[in-house]
Scaffold this active site. Structure first.
Site, mmCIF file in Angstrom:
data_model
loop_
_atom_site.group_PDB
_atom_site.id
_atom_site.type_symbol
_atom_site.label_atom_id
_atom_site.label_comp_id
_atom_site.label_asym_id
_atom_site.label_seq_id
_atom_site.Cartn_x
_atom_site.Cartn_y
_atom_site.Cartn_z
ATOM 1 N N PHE A 182 0.917 5.865 1.277
ATOM 2 C CA PHE A 182 -0.285 6.135 0.485
ATOM 3 C C PHE A 182 -0.728 4.827 -0.140
ATOM 4 O O PHE A 182 -0.047 4.270 -0.996
ATOM 5 C CB PHE A 182 -0.052 7.171 -0.608
ATOM 6 C CG PHE A 182 -1.308 7.468 -1.379
ATOM 7 C CD1 PHE A 182 -2.230 8.375 -0.900
ATOM 8 C CD2 PHE A 182 -1.589 6.801 -2.570
ATOM 9 C CE1 PHE A 182 -3.414 8.633 -1.590
ATOM 10 C CE2 PHE A 182 -2.764 7.045 -3.256
ATOM 11 C CZ PHE A 182 -3.675 7.961 -2.769
ATOM 12 N N ASP A 218 2.805 -3.319 -1.402
ATOM 13 C CA ASP A 218 1.929 -2.556 -2.290
ATOM 14 C C ASP A 218 2.777 -2.077 -3.463
ATOM 15 O O ASP A 218 3.515 -1.102 -3.365
ATOM 16 C CB ASP A 218 1.321 -1.377 -1.526
ATOM 17 C CG ASP A 218 0.415 -0.519 -2.399
ATOM 18 O OD1 ASP A 218 0.464 -0.643 -3.644
ATOM 19 O OD2 ASP A 218 -0.333 0.317 -1.841
ATOM 20 N N LYS A 229 -3.124 -0.350 -11.236
ATOM 21 C CA LYS A 229 -2.699 0.661 -12.206
ATOM 22 C C LYS A 229 -2.270 0.059 -13.544
ATOM 23 O O LYS A 229 -3.091 -0.215 -14.387
ATOM 24 C CB LYS A 229 -1.633 1.567 -11.594
ATOM 25 C CG LYS A 229 -2.189 2.451 -10.476
ATOM 26 C CD LYS A 229 -1.271 3.579 -10.139
ATOM 27 C CE LYS A 229 -1.778 4.382 -8.940
ATOM 28 N NZ LYS A 229 -3.025 5.098 -9.198
#
Length: 401
Positions: A143, A228, A257
């Site tokens: 994801f 990531d 984030k």
């Protein structure tokens, strides 16, 4: 809308907001630290932390203070001009990552797209891959965001289906399988893109040593390793980056984030000059990328991480979380995967789904999020204490009885 009850807020959202999410029936109006309060005054322990965007808790006073001060000075110049906040932010973030250059963006998906563009350009201009033939190896169960290019290599049908035609150039191998990875690399491969821990998949951990194997393989085969760390990085796993757990330094970090402190979207890729040097004026950009407000908050976040305090908290409190959850295995819990303050809990599907568990925990004052059937993700802010961890564990044990 002060005084409006929960059901009216939920109804209003259902009438006017596109249904791209299915939120739990709680309407939050205030938050501080690890706790949130709904419109009727009920308090909940936030054990999701905005999918790691709130690693430092809600309204961290140091981050809020920096944001307030910057709001009164300068918020946006565009990258047509310099600002006095961008250079210091990028310098400090590069130092934290042990790299030479930073390319700032806004959202995590933008950062992943930026990494894809960068490694393709590197492949053509540095490695010498014929134009238009660059390939990137990705992991099953990944994801990385929801843009058209990113969902093109997603194997989640909900994220992927009915959005074609899809972007070519990606080869998928099983997560954790180094032999399949080596077999997938060709002369046209420019990079391996991976999450050190697959968060959306349910905090899926790779086999021990896999990241080191990927690092060695990518160096040997002349491809870039892109990590990531949007969810796994910036203290979540008890280290600054999840790659640190195996002493691995990728060629490119993808961050987001928590970099914005839960206040403003901030993302970036961080790499050395021999990789990011392929980006030239006009070849990539973003009006808001690296804006002064984002840079001020991002630099403050880097400052919090530079002390090591939050990484240590995640290690120590994560050990309590891990041991407490493991006591529930065999009592309604099938499996627990935990790194720092980040856990995936597989419930016995005969007992309840992850969604049902989330509702039951909501009723007991704890907010979590389900994923993939009977799995629940737990990721409290790194500002929690032992008391909050015990509240979480007690609530989890209670819903299994």
């Amino acid at each position: 809308m002060p005084g409006t009850p929960t059901h009216e807020h939920v109804s209003l959202a259902e009438d006017w907001v596109a249904s791209n999410y299915s939120p739990l029936p709680v309407v939050i109006s205030h938050a501080e630290g690890a706790w949130v309060t709904d419109v009727e005054g009920r308090r909940y322990l936030d054990a999701l932390a905005g999918y790691s965007a709130l690693n430092f808790g809600h309204l961290h006073p140091g981050l809020v203070g920096v944001a307030k001060a910057q709001l009164e000075r300068l918020t946006l110049t565009s990258r047509a001009f310099h600002s006095d906040r961008l250079g210091p932010f990028c310098r400090d973030l590069a130092a934290l990552a042990g790299k030479e250059l930073v390319l700032p963006m806004n959202t995590g998906a933008e950062a992943v797209e930026t990494a894809i563009k960068t490694v393709r350009r590197w492949g053509y201009e540095v490695k010498g891959v014929p134009d238009g033939r660059a390939r990137i190896v990705v992991m099953a169960g990944n994801f990385h965001g929801r843009t058209t290019t990113i969902i093109s290599f997603s194997d989640d049908p909900v994220a992927h289906d009915h959005y074609g035609p899809y972007t070519p150039g990606f080869d998928t191998v099983p997560f954790g399988d180094v032999e399949a990875l080596e077999a997938a690399i060709t002369d046209d491969t420019v990079a391996v893109l991976l999450e050190p821990i697959q968060g959306e998949g349910g905090v899926i951990l790779p086999p021990d040593g896999w990241l080191r194997d990927v690092r060695e393989l990518s160096r040997r085969r002349g491809v870039l390793m892109v990590a990531d760390e949007i969810q796994s990085g910036l203290g979540r796993t008890g280290t600054t980056f999840a790659c640190d757990l195996e002493g691995v330094v990728p060629d490119v970090y993808v961050l987001g984030k928590a970099l914005g402190g839960g206040i403003v979207p901030v993302s970036a890729i961080v790499a050395d000059r021999d990789v990011l040097g392929v980006i030239t004026p006009g070849s990539h950009g973003s009006t808001f990328g690296g804006n002064p407000l984002a840079a001020a908050v991002g630099q403050a976040v880097v400052g919090l991480l530079a002390t090591g305090e939050f990484q240590q908290r995640a290690r120590q409190l994560g050990a309590l979380l891990d041991s407490g959850l493991r006591e529930l295995v065999g009592h309604g819990v099938d499996a627990v995967r935990c790194r720092g303050l980040w856990a995936g809990v597989d419930l016995d599907p005969r007992l309840m789904t992850g969604r049902e568990a989330s509702h039951r925990l909501l009723e007991r004052g704890v907010l979590v999020k389900d994923t993939h059937g009977s799995t629940v993700r737990i990721a409290p802010p790194l500002v929690v204490g032992e008391v909050e961890i015990q509240i979480l564990l007690d609530a989890f044990a209670a819903i299994l009885r």
